[in-house]
Design an enzyme around this catalytic site. Sequence first.
Site, PDB file in Angstrom:
ATOM      1  N   ASP A 391       0.816  -1.211   0.000  1.00 11.16           N
ATOM      2  CA  ASP A 391       0.000   0.000   0.000  1.00 11.16           C
ATOM      3  C   ASP A 391       0.852   1.264   0.000  1.00 11.16           C
ATOM      4  O   ASP A 391       0.479   2.281   0.576  1.00 11.16           O
ATOM      5  CB  ASP A 391      -0.961   0.010   1.189  1.00 11.16           C
ATOM      6  CG  ASP A 391      -0.281  -0.183   2.526  1.00 11.16           C
ATOM      7  OD1 ASP A 391       0.959  -0.322   2.543  1.00 11.16           O
ATOM      8  OD2 ASP A 391      -0.983  -0.198   3.556  1.00 11.16           O
ATOM      9  N   ASP A 472       6.998  -3.721  13.654  1.00  7.06           N
ATOM     10  CA  ASP A 472       7.746  -2.465  13.608  1.00  7.06           C
ATOM     11  C   ASP A 472       7.904  -1.849  14.992  1.00  7.06           C
ATOM     12  O   ASP A 472       8.948  -1.252  15.303  1.00  7.06           O
ATOM     13  CB  ASP A 472       7.090  -1.479  12.637  1.00  7.06           C
ATOM     14  CG  ASP A 472       5.604  -1.292  12.898  1.00  7.06           C
ATOM     15  OD1 ASP A 472       5.004  -2.108  13.624  1.00  7.06           O
ATOM     16  OD2 ASP A 472       5.033  -0.320  12.367  1.00  7.06           O
TER      17      ASP A 472
END
Length: 654
Positions: A391, A472
């Site tokens: 994305d 992350d």
Amino acid sequence: MMDDWKPNPQAKPFIPRKKRSWYLAWKYKLYNQRAIRRFCQTGAVLFLVITVIVNIKLILDTRRVMNEEDSTQDYDEIPPNLETPRRPSNGRKVLDIEVYSSRSKVYVAVDGTTVLEDENREQGRGIHVIVLNQASGHVMAKRVFDTYSPHEDEAMILFLNMVTRGRILIFTVKDEGSFHLKDAAKNLLKSLGSQIASSISWRDMWTFVVKKGGQVYGEKHSKSPALSTWGDPVLLKTEVQLSPAEDAECHWQDTEINRRRKTFCSKVEGYGSICSCKDPSPIELNPEVLKDNNVFNVPVAVIAGNRPNYLYRMLRSLLSAQGVNPQMITVFIDGYYEEPMDVVDLFGLKGVQHTPIGIKNARVSQHYKASLTATFNLHPDAKFAIVLEEDLDVSVDFFSFLSQTIHLFEEDESLYCISAWNDQGYEHTAEDPSLLYRVESMPGLGWVLKKSLYKDELEPKWPTPEKLWDWDMWMRMPEQRKGRECIIPDVSRSYHFGIVGLNMNGYFHEAYFKKHKFNTVPNIQLKNVDRLKKDAYEKEIHRLLSEAEVLDHNKNSCEDSFIPDTEGKIYVMYIRMDHEADFTTWTQLAKCLHIWDLDVRGNHKGMWRLFRKKNHILVLGYPFSPYSAKKPASVTPVFLEPPLKDEAVPAEQT
């Protein structure tokens, strides 16, 4: 005794008490009994009225549920029709189509075969769209647009505009699909032939079958009677006459590229001009060659799931970037989904699919680990890997940016990553595409990973599948980062366009991602790249501070007037930061500036760098930052308190 008695002259005279008659006594008792009886009767009547109302509501609710269950049961009892579509008198095939819309379930059946069924209570809200091939009847696309949320109606408009004329479109609403269905989307549905679209409202149920640019096959609508309830379930049954096969095919020149195009366009829909019969968009984009390309042979891992339209946009962006090497790109798909792999094959790229492991955040984390491990296994001689997501758009100079910076990895052991993303780089806070920063956070969203870091440190202790951790956030933890920093640009070289995902929705994207600045200028020559090395960067910061003008700290830092109406100057401001984890004032300042404020990112030793009104601003945390010694004695650091829960504006600075 009587002889000694004397009357009391002050006593009241004796008056004999009259005896109450039996009639009055009976009347008094009877009156009290009647009052009690009336009270009881009134209470009984009220109780009966309430009981009747409750029973009526219960009967109506029960009937509503039974109707929905009966409709569903009727569908469930239909035996699958595995016969070939029947032929009417004119010899053409006919499809029997059923479309069901309700609060908790939608389904679409074509000739008795279920092609869509969604009764998951936690997902699938909004307008479901299915596209059928008008000649064969096979499903070419399935999409769901959560038009209760913002911008999903825009995504639906884009999708419908990219569907080829003549395809069969099927629409059905689950739960609620009108809250953010704006006029533009309603007008498009109306132009397709809908008589109901313009009046669809809160919690209405709706089904619609139409040929794009042609016949309407059926439409049903159920109005919600009140804000607190839903419309009755809707079941639309209709027939669609199939078209001749030649009407659904394009006749492109027979080349290897067009064979890929034909295979793709015969299976899937919603990709616009790539499947145009008259003027198809190119598949091979052939961008300019990048001279002295230091990342030409660095593998590129594209992390993907089941969002094929996102993947298509991302790959077109990636393959348009100057210096791209398609031979080094591998798309890793989390699950055995057909359409994402069709997109990969369309562009002639390598694709790898694997079985998902874990759920939610853990599934994403395990997908990353599997993809990174596979990348270095596929390219055993690679020292680095470029990591992207499905994305993201990448800038035209994405590879140029990496090519000019990747040597820093080998020359500076204090680096953790090189990222194309600036967390604080918004349209109003980023200005110079040639400028680079060092930051203590790991931005991700288009980044370079060093093989030795992954193999020696990250892979052995990567979160296991039972841990619902974001990969992350885990990489940003001090235990992994170990004081190392990442290189980022002032103006991002990636753009996060996805609004549908595990941790993403329209509201979140609107607030934190939509207005990020994205470089569109090619051939940017980065300046002073070697000054990003650890020691050289410290000298650069001291140079900037020596040239910086201290802002007027008596003004409100949340007001626009806090920054003078100048351009090209360097300013410094000091904020309260008592220790390493004291981000109270910074968080409030970030809110004032309308930048990322959910956690602390983009800092270097208690300092943040950004632009305001085309001026370079340095924000220093005092007394924690080692640069605090630069603060003039007359300057009082800005302190912003978090507002109370019932307050709508930030507290005054002191």
